[in-house]
Design a protein around this motif. Structure first.
Motif, PDB file in Angstrom:
ATOM      1  N   ASP A   3      20.701  22.510  32.982  1.00  0.00           N
ATOM      2  CA  ASP A   3      19.623  21.449  33.291  1.00  0.00           C
ATOM      3  C   ASP A   3      21.541  20.667  34.073  1.00  0.00           C
ATOM      4  N   ILE A   4      20.835  20.639  35.640  1.00  0.00           N
ATOM      5  CA  ILE A   4      22.109  20.032  36.313  1.00  0.00           C
ATOM      6  C   ILE A   4      21.414  18.648  37.225  1.00  0.00           C
ATOM      7  N   LYS A   5      22.052  17.269  36.559  1.00  0.00           N
ATOM      8  CA  LYS A   5      22.230  16.581  37.594  1.00  0.00           C
ATOM      9  C   LYS A   5      22.793  15.365  38.416  1.00  0.00           C
ATOM     10  N   VAL A   6      23.011  16.215  39.330  1.00  0.00           N
ATOM     11  CA  VAL A   6      24.094  15.407  40.577  1.00  0.00           C
ATOM     12  C   VAL A   6      23.252  13.490  40.789  1.00  0.00           C
ATOM     13  N   LEU A   7      24.350  13.169  40.249  1.00  0.00           N
ATOM     14  CA  LEU A   7      24.119  11.935  40.804  1.00  0.00           C
ATOM     15  C   LEU A   7      24.611  11.183  41.779  1.00  0.00           C
ATOM     16  N   GLY A   8      24.037  10.682  42.406  1.00  0.00           N
ATOM     17  CA  GLY A   8      24.417   9.501  43.517  1.00  0.00           C
ATOM     18  C   GLY A   8      23.975   8.321  44.564  1.00  0.00           C
ATOM     19  N   PRO A   9      24.468   7.593  45.080  1.00  0.00           N
ATOM     20  CA  PRO A   9      23.179   6.685  46.028  1.00  0.00           C
ATOM     21  C   PRO A   9      22.446   7.213  47.404  1.00  0.00           C
ATOM     22  N   GLY A  10      23.353   8.428  47.583  1.00  0.00           N
ATOM     23  CA  GLY A  10      22.888   9.108  48.927  1.00  0.00           C
ATOM     24  C   GLY A  10      24.420   9.071  49.741  1.00  0.00           C
ATOM     25  N   CYS A  11      25.487   8.849  49.242  1.00  0.00           N
ATOM     26  CA  CYS A  11      26.446   8.388  49.854  1.00  0.00           C
ATOM     27  C   CYS A  11      27.327  10.313  50.670  1.00  0.00           C
ATOM     28  N   ALA A  12      27.889  10.602  50.950  1.00  0.00           N
ATOM     29  CA  ALA A  12      28.164  11.808  52.240  1.00  0.00           C
ATOM     30  C   ALA A  12      29.172  12.788  51.018  1.00  0.00           C
ATOM     31  N   ASN A  13      29.769  12.143  49.888  1.00  0.00           N
ATOM     32  CA  ASN A  13      29.952  12.777  48.573  1.00  0.00           C
ATOM     33  C   ASN A  13      29.269  13.717  48.172  1.00  0.00           C
ATOM     34  N   CYS A  14      28.503  12.670  47.662  1.00  0.00           N
ATOM     35  CA  CYS A  14      26.770  13.119  46.503  1.00  0.00           C
ATOM     36  C   CYS A  14      26.415  13.963  47.129  1.00  0.00           C
ATOM     37  N   ILE A  15      25.748  13.885  48.744  1.00  0.00           N
ATOM     38  CA  ILE A  15      25.410  14.715  49.329  1.00  0.00           C
ATOM     39  C   ILE A  15      25.945  15.861  49.014  1.00  0.00           C
ATOM     40  N   PHE A  43      22.203   5.563  36.547  1.00  0.00           N
ATOM     41  CA  PHE A  43      23.887   6.039  36.618  1.00  0.00           C
ATOM     42  C   PHE A  43      24.683   5.810  35.228  1.00  0.00           C
ATOM     43  N   LEU A  44      23.822   4.630  34.464  1.00  0.00           N
ATOM     44  CA  LEU A  44      25.573   3.684  33.434  1.00  0.00           C
ATOM     45  C   LEU A  44      24.362   4.640  31.845  1.00  0.00           C
ATOM     46  N   ASP A  45      22.639   4.743  32.298  1.00  0.00           N
ATOM     47  CA  ASP A  45      22.878   5.464  31.037  1.00  0.00           C
ATOM     48  C   ASP A  45      23.396   6.826  30.902  1.00  0.00           C
ATOM     49  N   TYR A  46      24.165   7.526  31.596  1.00  0.00           N
ATOM     50  CA  TYR A  46      23.890   8.940  32.257  1.00  0.00           C
ATOM     51  C   TYR A  46      26.191   8.810  31.364  1.00  0.00           C
ATOM     52  N   GLY A  47      26.901   7.229  31.470  1.00  0.00           N
ATOM     53  CA  GLY A  47      28.236   7.037  31.592  1.00  0.00           C
ATOM     54  C   GLY A  47      29.108   7.437  33.077  1.00  0.00           C
ATOM     55  N   ILE A  48      27.724   7.444  33.893  1.00  0.00           N
ATOM     56  CA  ILE A  48      28.618   7.232  35.086  1.00  0.00           C
ATOM     57  C   ILE A  48      29.040   5.776  35.547  1.00  0.00           C
ATOM     58  N   MET A  49      29.948   5.535  36.066  1.00  0.00           N
ATOM     59  CA  MET A  49      30.812   4.555  37.373  1.00  0.00           C
ATOM     60  C   MET A  49      30.279   4.112  37.819  1.00  0.00           C
ATOM     61  N   VAL A  50      31.296   5.505  38.766  1.00  0.00           N
ATOM     62  CA  VAL A  50      31.750   6.007  40.272  1.00  0.00           C
ATOM     63  C   VAL A  50      30.752   7.164  40.760  1.00  0.00           C
ATOM     64  N   ASN A  57      23.718  20.282  31.402  1.00  0.00           N
ATOM     65  CA  ASN A  57      22.896  20.536  30.019  1.00  0.00           C
ATOM     66  C   ASN A  57      23.873  19.012  29.192  1.00  0.00           C
ATOM     67  N   GLY A  58      23.730  18.016  29.591  1.00  0.00           N
ATOM     68  CA  GLY A  58      23.920  16.994  29.076  1.00  0.00           C
ATOM     69  C   GLY A  58      25.091  16.547  29.108  1.00  0.00           C
ATOM     70  N   LYS A  59      26.075  17.000  29.512  1.00  0.00           N
ATOM     71  CA  LYS A  59      27.784  16.397  29.144  1.00  0.00           C
ATOM     72  C   LYS A  59      27.895  16.503  31.109  1.00  0.00           C
ATOM     73  N   VAL A  60      28.689  15.028  31.256  1.00  0.00           N
ATOM     74  CA  VAL A  60      29.756  15.065  32.133  1.00  0.00           C
ATOM     75  C   VAL A  60      30.655  15.468  32.955  1.00  0.00           C
ATOM     76  N   LEU A  72      33.519  24.580  39.760  1.00  0.00           N
ATOM     77  CA  LEU A  72      32.449  24.146  39.843  1.00  0.00           C
ATOM     78  C   LEU A  72      31.019  26.003  39.311  1.00  0.00           C
ATOM     79  N   GLU A  73      31.745  26.842  39.812  1.00  0.00           N
ATOM     80  CA  GLU A  73      31.267  28.470  39.257  1.00  0.00           C
ATOM     81  C   GLU A  73      31.992  28.570  38.436  1.00  0.00           C
ATOM     82  N   HIS A  74      33.111  28.108  37.373  1.00  0.00           N
ATOM     83  CA  HIS A  74      33.004  28.496  35.889  1.00  0.00           C
ATOM     84  C   HIS A  74      32.564  27.982  34.896  1.00  0.00           C
ATOM     85  N   TRP A  75      32.816  26.090  35.273  1.00  0.00           N
ATOM     86  CA  TRP A  75      31.616  25.270  34.636  1.00  0.00           C
ATOM     87  C   TRP A  75      30.112  26.285  34.567  1.00  0.00           C
ATOM     88  N   LEU A  76      29.933  26.276  35.672  1.00  0.00           N
ATOM     89  CA  LEU A  76      28.208  26.752  35.675  1.00  0.00           C
ATOM     90  C   LEU A  76      27.744  27.946  34.768  1.00  0.00           C
TER      91      LEU A  76
END
Length: 82
Positions: A3-15, A43-50, A57-60, A72-76
Motif C-alpha cells: 500500500d503505497i501513498k505518494v504525498l505532494g501537491p504536484g510539484c516537480a519532485n512529487c511527480i 498530509f498532516l494526517d500522515y505526519g508529512i510536514m514537507v 504500508n502505513g510507514k513514513v 527505493l528498490e530495497h525498501w519496497l
C-alpha cells in the motif's frame, strides 16, 4: 500487496517520486496499490510536514528528499516480503 501513498501537491519532485515508485514497482514486478494524495490537509494526517512524502504500508519512509532508485528498490522489496 504493498500500500503505497505518494504525498505532494504536484510539484516537480512529487511527480518525480511518483514516477520512480511506479518504475520500481513495474521493474520488480511487485503487487502494489499506488495512491497519489494531493490534498494538503491530508498530509498532516500522515505526519508529512514537507513534501514529497512516501508512505508504504502505513510507514513514513521518505519526506522532503527523493530516495535513490536502489534505496527505493530495497525498501519496497523489504516491505513486500513482510
Amino acid at each position: 500487496m504493498l500500500d503505497i501513498k505518494v504525498l505532494g501537491p504536484g510539484c516537480a519532485n512529487c511527480i518525480k517520486l511518483e514516477s520512480l515508485v511506479k518504475e520500481v514497482v513495474s521493474e520488480k514486478n511487485l503487487q502494489a496499490n499506488i495512491e497519489k494524495i494531493t490534498d494538503r490537509e491530508k498530509f498532516l494526517d500522515y505526519g508529512i510536514m514537507v513534501t514529497p512524502g512516501l508512505i508504504v504500508n502505513g510507514k513514513v519512509l521518505a519526506m522532503v528528499k527523493i530516495p535513490t532508485k536502489s534505496t527505493l528498490e530495497h525498501w519496497l522489496e523489504k516491505e513486500s516480503s513482510i
